[in-house]
Design a protein around this motif. Structure first.
Motif, PDB file in Angstrom:
ATOM      1  N   THR A 144       0.813  -1.226   0.000  1.00  0.00           N
ATOM      2  CA  THR A 144       0.000   0.000   0.000  1.00  0.00           C
ATOM      3  C   THR A 144       0.846   1.277   0.000  1.00  0.00           C
ATOM      4  O   THR A 144       0.303   2.373  -0.076  1.00  0.00           O
ATOM      5  N   GLY A 145       2.164   1.140   0.077  1.00  0.00           N
ATOM      6  CA  GLY A 145       3.032   2.320   0.120  1.00  0.00           C
ATOM      7  C   GLY A 145       3.429   2.782  -1.275  1.00  0.00           C
ATOM      8  O   GLY A 145       2.962   2.267  -2.295  1.00  0.00           O
ATOM      9  N   SER A 146       4.311   3.759  -1.283  1.00  0.00           N
ATOM     10  CA  SER A 146       4.732   4.372  -2.538  1.00  0.00           C
ATOM     11  C   SER A 146       5.458   3.358  -3.453  1.00  0.00           C
ATOM     12  O   SER A 146       5.122   3.208  -4.638  1.00  0.00           O
ATOM     13  N   ILE A 147       6.420   2.625  -2.902  1.00  0.00           N
ATOM     14  CA  ILE A 147       7.133   1.614  -3.704  1.00  0.00           C
ATOM     15  C   ILE A 147       6.174   0.477  -4.056  1.00  0.00           C
ATOM     16  O   ILE A 147       6.159  -0.013  -5.198  1.00  0.00           O
ATOM     17  N   GLY A 148       5.371   0.065  -3.086  1.00  0.00           N
ATOM     18  CA  GLY A 148       4.416  -1.025  -3.327  1.00  0.00           C
ATOM     19  C   GLY A 148       3.470  -0.700  -4.470  1.00  0.00           C
ATOM     20  O   GLY A 148       3.234  -1.529  -5.364  1.00  0.00           O
ATOM     21  N   GLN A 149       2.950   0.513  -4.479  1.00  0.00           N
ATOM     22  CA  GLN A 149       1.993   0.898  -5.523  1.00  0.00           C
ATOM     23  C   GLN A 149       2.673   0.970  -6.890  1.00  0.00           C
ATOM     24  O   GLN A 149       2.098   0.575  -7.906  1.00  0.00           O
ATOM     25  N   ASN A 150       3.911   1.452  -6.923  1.00  0.00           N
ATOM     26  CA  ASN A 150       4.644   1.463  -8.202  1.00  0.00           C
ATOM     27  C   ASN A 150       4.922   0.045  -8.691  1.00  0.00           C
ATOM     28  O   ASN A 150       4.917  -0.221  -9.894  1.00  0.00           O
ATOM     29  N   THR A 151       5.156  -0.863  -7.752  1.00  0.00           N
ATOM     30  CA  THR A 151       5.394  -2.268  -8.125  1.00  0.00           C
ATOM     31  C   THR A 151       4.110  -2.863  -8.706  1.00  0.00           C
ATOM     32  O   THR A 151       4.127  -3.538  -9.744  1.00  0.00           O
ATOM     33  N   LEU A 152       2.993  -2.590  -8.032  1.00  0.00           N
ATOM     34  CA  LEU A 152       1.712  -3.129  -8.512  1.00  0.00           C
ATOM     35  C   LEU A 152       1.355  -2.542  -9.871  1.00  0.00           C
ATOM     36  O   LEU A 152       0.756  -3.214 -10.708  1.00  0.00           O
ATOM     37  N   ASP A 209       8.443  11.635  -5.954  1.00  0.00           N
ATOM     38  CA  ASP A 209       7.160  11.460  -5.295  1.00  0.00           C
ATOM     39  C   ASP A 209       7.281  10.202  -4.442  1.00  0.00           C
ATOM     40  O   ASP A 209       7.250   9.087  -4.960  1.00  0.00           O
ATOM     41  N   MET A 210       7.432  10.368  -3.112  1.00  0.00           N
ATOM     42  CA  MET A 210       7.730   9.208  -2.252  1.00  0.00           C
ATOM     43  C   MET A 210       6.848   9.266  -1.013  1.00  0.00           C
ATOM     44  O   MET A 210       6.127  10.226  -0.790  1.00  0.00           O
ATOM     45  N   GLY A 211       6.959   8.239  -0.166  1.00  0.00           N
ATOM     46  CA  GLY A 211       6.245   8.254   1.101  1.00  0.00           C
ATOM     47  C   GLY A 211       6.743   9.405   1.978  1.00  0.00           C
ATOM     48  O   GLY A 211       7.834   9.941   1.775  1.00  0.00           O
ATOM     49  N   GLN A 212       5.900   9.788   2.971  1.00  0.00           N
ATOM     50  CA  GLN A 212       6.238  10.960   3.784  1.00  0.00           C
ATOM     51  C   GLN A 212       7.540  10.784   4.568  1.00  0.00           C
ATOM     52  O   GLN A 212       8.371  11.691   4.640  1.00  0.00           O
ATOM     53  N   ILE A 214      10.311   8.931   4.089  1.00  0.00           N
ATOM     54  CA  ILE A 214      11.552   9.023   3.307  1.00  0.00           C
ATOM     55  C   ILE A 214      11.728  10.435   2.731  1.00  0.00           C
ATOM     56  O   ILE A 214      12.852  10.916   2.562  1.00  0.00           O
ATOM     57  N   THR A 215      10.624  11.130   2.506  1.00  0.00           N
ATOM     58  CA  THR A 215      10.728  12.502   2.006  1.00  0.00           C
ATOM     59  C   THR A 215      11.362  13.399   3.072  1.00  0.00           C
ATOM     60  O   THR A 215      12.244  14.222   2.777  1.00  0.00           O
ATOM     61  N   ILE A 216      10.932  13.234   4.321  1.00  0.00           N
ATOM     62  CA  ILE A 216      11.536  14.020   5.407  1.00  0.00           C
ATOM     63  C   ILE A 216      13.001  13.605   5.586  1.00  0.00           C
ATOM     64  O   ILE A 216      13.890  14.444   5.777  1.00  0.00           O
ATOM     65  N   ASP A 217      13.255  12.300   5.480  1.00  0.00           N
ATOM     66  CA  ASP A 217      14.645  11.820   5.583  1.00  0.00           C
ATOM     67  C   ASP A 217      15.514  12.360   4.449  1.00  0.00           C
ATOM     68  O   ASP A 217      16.737  12.431   4.576  1.00  0.00           O
ATOM     69  N   SER A 218      14.899  12.709   3.335  1.00  0.00           N
ATOM     70  CA  SER A 218      15.686  13.313   2.245  1.00  0.00           C
ATOM     71  C   SER A 218      16.053  14.737   2.607  1.00  0.00           C
ATOM     72  O   SER A 218      17.167  15.193   2.323  1.00  0.00           O
ATOM     73  N   ALA A 219      15.128  15.448   3.236  1.00  0.00           N
ATOM     74  CA  ALA A 219      15.402  16.834   3.619  1.00  0.00           C
ATOM     75  C   ALA A 219      16.528  16.902   4.651  1.00  0.00           C
ATOM     76  O   ALA A 219      17.346  17.816   4.633  1.00  0.00           O
ATOM     77  N   SER A 220      16.573  15.919   5.553  1.00  0.00           N
ATOM     78  CA  SER A 220      17.605  15.915   6.597  1.00  0.00           C
ATOM     79  C   SER A 220      18.862  15.173   6.149  1.00  0.00           C
ATOM     80  O   SER A 220      19.865  15.186   6.851  1.00  0.00           O
ATOM     81  N   HIS A 245      24.793   6.371 -14.241  1.00  0.00           N
ATOM     82  CA  HIS A 245      23.467   5.908 -14.630  1.00  0.00           C
ATOM     83  C   HIS A 245      22.554   7.123 -14.662  1.00  0.00           C
ATOM     84  O   HIS A 245      22.392   7.818 -13.665  1.00  0.00           O
ATOM     85  N   VAL A 246      21.958   7.367 -15.828  1.00  0.00           N
ATOM     86  CA  VAL A 246      21.123   8.555 -16.011  1.00  0.00           C
ATOM     87  C   VAL A 246      19.713   8.122 -16.371  1.00  0.00           C
ATOM     88  O   VAL A 246      19.520   7.270 -17.241  1.00  0.00           O
ATOM     89  N   GLY A 247      18.726   8.691 -15.703  1.00  0.00           N
ATOM     90  CA  GLY A 247      17.339   8.347 -16.014  1.00  0.00           C
ATOM     91  C   GLY A 247      16.399   9.293 -15.297  1.00  0.00           C
ATOM     92  O   GLY A 247      16.791  10.030 -14.395  1.00  0.00           O
ATOM     93  N   ALA A 248      15.132   9.256 -15.716  1.00  0.00           N
ATOM     94  CA  ALA A 248      14.127  10.118 -15.077  1.00  0.00           C
ATOM     95  C   ALA A 248      13.939   9.683 -13.622  1.00  0.00           C
ATOM     96  O   ALA A 248      14.116   8.515 -13.299  1.00  0.00           O
ATOM     97  N   PRO A 249      13.596  10.629 -12.736  1.00  0.00           N
ATOM     98  CA  PRO A 249      13.348  10.252 -11.339  1.00  0.00           C
ATOM     99  C   PRO A 249      11.996   9.551 -11.201  1.00  0.00           C
ATOM    100  O   PRO A 249      10.994  10.159 -10.864  1.00  0.00           O
ATOM    101  N   ASP A 250      11.990   8.264 -11.495  1.00  0.00           N
ATOM    102  CA  ASP A 250      10.757   7.460 -11.460  1.00  0.00           C
ATOM    103  C   ASP A 250      11.160   6.084 -10.928  1.00  0.00           C
ATOM    104  O   ASP A 250      11.961   5.380 -11.548  1.00  0.00           O
ATOM    105  N   MET A 251      10.631   5.726  -9.752  1.00  0.00           N
ATOM    106  CA  MET A 251      11.056   4.485  -9.109  1.00  0.00           C
ATOM    107  C   MET A 251      10.698   3.237  -9.916  1.00  0.00           C
ATOM    108  O   MET A 251      11.230   2.158  -9.666  1.00  0.00           O
ATOM    109  N   ARG A 252       9.804   3.386 -10.898  1.00  0.00           N
ATOM    110  CA  ARG A 252       9.464   2.200 -11.690  1.00  0.00           C
ATOM    111  C   ARG A 252      10.648   1.715 -12.516  1.00  0.00           C
ATOM    112  O   ARG A 252      10.674   0.570 -12.955  1.00  0.00           O
TER     113      ARG A 252
END
Ligand code: NDP
Length: 391
Positions: A10-18, A200-203, A205-211, A257-264
């Motif tokens: 149900t999370g951000s990575i999970g939904q991209n996997t599904l 576009d990630m879960g909340q 990891i997004t805060i962990d990115s800021a810190s 490695h160069v690519g769009a920021p898309d976890m898929r």
């Protein structure tokens, strides 16, 4: 048909996997989907992909899950034990995308069955890298990185000899506050820390990115996964998030490695590995992008990176202590109990307090010992924060 299970569906990575799996449902037999509080999405996805079992981490939500799955023939289960039982069901490919230290146990169980583990849960390697990798070796199982940086490194190493690697450079967007004046950071709010400039990630990891705690975890993850020395790992701020990592070889070559920021991309690479298949991700137009920029991380702005070095120098259970303290400090920041900069202070204080406990730090890598170190770190973090509040 490949049997697949998705932990943290149900999370951000999970939904991209599904999303990737739902594009070719005839290729996959979905064994288990797991989630936490989001019962509606868990049930919806379990039904649409005809999973064998859906599991919520929370026992008090079992009745809700049962109700949502009534009449479908899909099993409902709940709790930590049920997550492990789901991980023990035979599957060829298992996505580990639970957030936090809770992701470790199901991942280990999946490896014990010989499954290929697509590892988004970086906390597994930070807290228990030697245990995870040894479990994989012992059971002839494969671990594939899903973090975009580690997938990029992994792809850069195909056909290469690890002994020819001089350095590994992982990039960081710099997060929400990369251009903020330093004296404003203490007043950063939850809403400001929860918005990422590129991903576009879960909340959490997004805060962990800021810190940069996220990058700190990734530095340790790099050491554990690729077996390189701490001094071979560099972090580079790259605000555009298009170069995900670079591998530097002994002839001076740097493979990027160069690519769009898309976890898929990273998820799809792990899903189809060792093949490459078409993925629904943006193709970059470099002429239009024009320029990519890089800069060194500011150690004052990002104390978490220094703490990662300390974790790697100390070794043993310090990774579990670092992560456990970080998770509690993050909980407290999200709950409005501490400020943005307090997170690093709390983590550092916990590390300092526990660093002389040789029995704890030097304990063997077992799930029990990792869990003890994690619990001790959370307890100490709570004590430190309570004392600060009382002042
Ligand atoms: P999210 O917060 O979006 O999703 C986390 C998932 O774990 C959800 O399914 C959630 O359930 C479930 N969950 C939460 N707590 C527990 C628990 N205690 N026990 C079992 N399940 C739980 O996280 P992300 O998808 O952002 O991240 C997942 C992992 O992947 C993390 O380790 C992260 O560091 C890593 N990662 C994420 C990236 C990203 O782009 N998001 C990039 C690279 C790595 P529910 O939502 O139903 O409560």
């Amino acid at each position: 048909m490949r049997r697949v299970s998705i932990f943290g569906a149900t999370g951000s990575i999970g939904q991209n996997t599904l999303d990737l799996i739902a594009r070719a449902p005839e290729d996959y037999d979905v064994v288990a989907l797991t989630g936490g509080r989001n019962i509606a999405h868990l049930a919806r996805d379990a039904i649409s992909l005809n999973a064998d079992v859906a599991v919520t981490a929370h026992e008090n939500l079992l009745d809700d899950l049962r109700d949502a799955l009534a009449g479908t023939g899909i099993e409902a289960a709940a709790g930590t034990q049920a997550l492990n039982e789901a991980a023990a069901r035979p599957a060829d490919w298992v996505m580990s995308a639970i957030i936090g230290a809770a992701g470790l146990a199901p991942g280990l169980t999946a490896l014990q069955q010989g499954a290929t583990l697509a590892l988004a849960n970086k906390e597994s390697l930070v807290t228990a890298g030697p245990l995870l990798m040894e479990t994989a070796r012992k059971h002839n199982a494969t671990v594939l990185p899903v973090d975009s940086e580690h997938s990029a490194i992994f792809q850069g190493l195909v056909g290469e000899d690890l002994s020819a690697v001089e350095r590994i450079i992982i990039t960081a967007s710099g997060g929400a506050f990369r251009d903020w004046p330093l004296d404003k950071l203490a007043g950063a709010t939850l809403a400001q820390a929860s918005s990422h400039p590129n991903w576009d990630m879960g909340q959490r990891i997004t805060i962990d990115s800021a810190s940069m705690f996220n990058k700190a975890l990734e530095v340790i993850e790099t050491k554990e996964f690729f077996g390189v020395l701490p001094e071979q790992i560099e972090v580079l701020v790259h605000p555009e998030s298009m170069v995900h990592a670079l591998v530097g070889f002994n002839d001076g070559a740097l493979m990027a490695h160069v690519g769009a920021p898309d976890m898929r991309h990273a998820i799809g690479y792990a899903l189809h590995w060792p093949e490459r298949r078409q993925l629904p991700v943006e193709r970059l137009d470099l002429a239009q992008i024009g320029q990519l920029t890089f800069r060194a991380p500011d150690p004052q702005r990002y104390p978490a990176l220094r703490l990662a070095q300390e974790v790697m120098q100390t070794g043993g259970m310090m990774g579990a202590i670092f992560n456990g303290a970080k998770e509690r400090a993050l909980d407290a920041f999200i709950a409005g109990q501490i400020g943005f900069l307090d997170m690093a202070r709390v983590v550092e204080d916990v590390m300092t307090q526990l660093s002389s406990d040789n029995g704890l730090i030097g304990a063997d890598f077992t799930l029990d010992n990792v869990s003890k170190a994690d619990q001790m770190a959370r307890y100490r973090a709570d004590q430190i924060m309570a004392a600060q509040e009382a002042e």
